[in-house]
Motif scaffolding. Structure first.
Motif, PDB file in Angstrom:
ATOM      1  N   GLU A  16      21.600 -16.936  11.538  1.00  0.00           N
ATOM      2  CA  GLU A  16      22.704 -17.477  12.341  1.00  0.00           C
ATOM      3  C   GLU A  16      23.930 -17.741  11.476  1.00  0.00           C
ATOM      4  OE1 GLU A  16      24.873 -18.696  15.584  1.00  0.00           O
ATOM      5  OE2 GLU A  16      22.903 -17.740  15.588  1.00  0.00           O
ATOM      6  N   ASP A  18      24.728 -16.175   8.730  1.00  0.00           N
ATOM      7  CA  ASP A  18      25.301 -14.860   8.421  1.00  0.00           C
ATOM      8  C   ASP A  18      26.092 -14.297   9.594  1.00  0.00           C
ATOM      9  OD1 ASP A  18      24.451 -14.739   5.815  1.00  0.00           O
ATOM     10  OD2 ASP A  18      22.846 -13.290   6.172  1.00  0.00           O
ATOM     11  N   LEU A  19      25.536 -14.410  10.802  1.00  0.00           N
ATOM     12  CA  LEU A  19      26.230 -13.872  11.976  1.00  0.00           C
ATOM     13  C   LEU A  19      27.556 -14.579  12.214  1.00  0.00           C
ATOM     14  CD1 LEU A  19      23.227 -13.388  14.434  1.00  0.00           C
ATOM     15  CD2 LEU A  19      24.543 -11.611  13.252  1.00  0.00           C
ATOM     16  N   ARG A  20      27.576 -15.883  12.025  1.00  0.00           N
ATOM     17  CA  ARG A  20      28.839 -16.631  12.193  1.00  0.00           C
ATOM     18  C   ARG A  20      29.854 -16.222  11.128  1.00  0.00           C
ATOM     19  NH1 ARG A  20      28.463 -21.396  15.519  1.00  0.00           N
ATOM     20  NH2 ARG A  20      26.349 -21.588  16.313  1.00  0.00           N
ATOM     21  N   ARG A  21      29.394 -16.070   9.908  1.00  0.00           N
ATOM     22  CA  ARG A  21      30.297 -15.644   8.830  1.00  0.00           C
ATOM     23  C   ARG A  21      30.817 -14.239   9.094  1.00  0.00           C
ATOM     24  NH1 ARG A  21      28.927 -12.947   4.050  1.00  0.00           N
ATOM     25  NH2 ARG A  21      26.775 -13.342   4.651  1.00  0.00           N
ATOM     26  N   ASP A  22      29.943 -13.346   9.532  1.00  0.00           N
ATOM     27  CA  ASP A  22      30.356 -11.978   9.859  1.00  0.00           C
ATOM     28  C   ASP A  22      31.419 -11.960  10.944  1.00  0.00           C
ATOM     29  OD1 ASP A  22      28.414 -11.282   8.035  1.00  0.00           O
ATOM     30  OD2 ASP A  22      27.100 -10.313   9.508  1.00  0.00           O
ATOM     31  N   ALA A  23      31.223 -12.794  11.960  1.00  0.00           N
ATOM     32  CA  ALA A  23      32.194 -12.861  13.058  1.00  0.00           C
ATOM     33  C   ALA A  23      33.548 -13.351  12.552  1.00  0.00           C
ATOM     34  CB  ALA A  23      31.670 -13.756  14.172  1.00  0.00           C
ATOM     35  N   LEU A  24      33.530 -14.347  11.691  1.00  0.00           N
ATOM     36  CA  LEU A  24      34.782 -14.851  11.124  1.00  0.00           C
ATOM     37  C   LEU A  24      35.460 -13.769  10.280  1.00  0.00           C
ATOM     38  CD1 LEU A  24      36.803 -17.079  10.495  1.00  0.00           C
ATOM     39  CD2 LEU A  24      35.307 -17.793   8.617  1.00  0.00           C
ATOM     40  N   ALA A  26      35.143 -10.601  10.572  1.00  0.00           N
ATOM     41  CA  ALA A  26      35.607  -9.537  11.469  1.00  0.00           C
ATOM     42  C   ALA A  26      36.980  -9.861  12.041  1.00  0.00           C
ATOM     43  CB  ALA A  26      34.598  -9.309  12.587  1.00  0.00           C
ATOM     44  N   THR A  27      37.252 -11.135  12.300  1.00  0.00           N
ATOM     45  CA  THR A  27      38.579 -11.511  12.809  1.00  0.00           C
ATOM     46  C   THR A  27      39.665 -11.243  11.777  1.00  0.00           C
ATOM     47  OG1 THR A  27      38.491 -13.836  12.098  1.00  0.00           O
ATOM     48  CG2 THR A  27      37.592 -13.318  14.284  1.00  0.00           C
ATOM     49  N   LEU A  31      34.610  -5.884   7.494  1.00  0.00           N
ATOM     50  CA  LEU A  31      33.322  -5.478   8.023  1.00  0.00           C
ATOM     51  C   LEU A  31      32.239  -5.758   6.988  1.00  0.00           C
ATOM     52  CD1 LEU A  31      31.531  -3.911  10.082  1.00  0.00           C
ATOM     53  CD2 LEU A  31      32.148  -1.843   8.802  1.00  0.00           C
TER      54      LEU A  31
END
Length: 62
Positions: A16, A18-24, A26-27, A31
């Motif tokens: 979770e 990692d996914l939150r960091r990836d989303a941030l 991505a903004t 990638l």
């Protein structure tokens, strides 16, 4: 590129994070591409080829 393994993503809380960091990231147009250590060691040429393809694709689509 991030080198990952089961020790990292075996824990749902770590996944979770990692996914939150990836989303941030991505903004910001960054990638995150994950590769397992096992895959990198077993198929380095394939990982390199895929990495170069990703880079080429991102350069042609700003």
């Amino acid at each position: 590129m991030e080198l990952d393994g089961a020790t990292t993503h075996g824990d749902p809380a770590e996944r979770e994070i990692d996914l939150r960091r990836d989303a941030l990231l991505a903004t910001l147009g960054i990638l995150v591409v994950r590769v397992t250590r096992r895959r990198l060691l077993a198929s380095p040429a394939e990982v390199r080829s895929e990495t170069l393809a990703i880079l080429a694709s991102r350069r042609s689509h700003p």
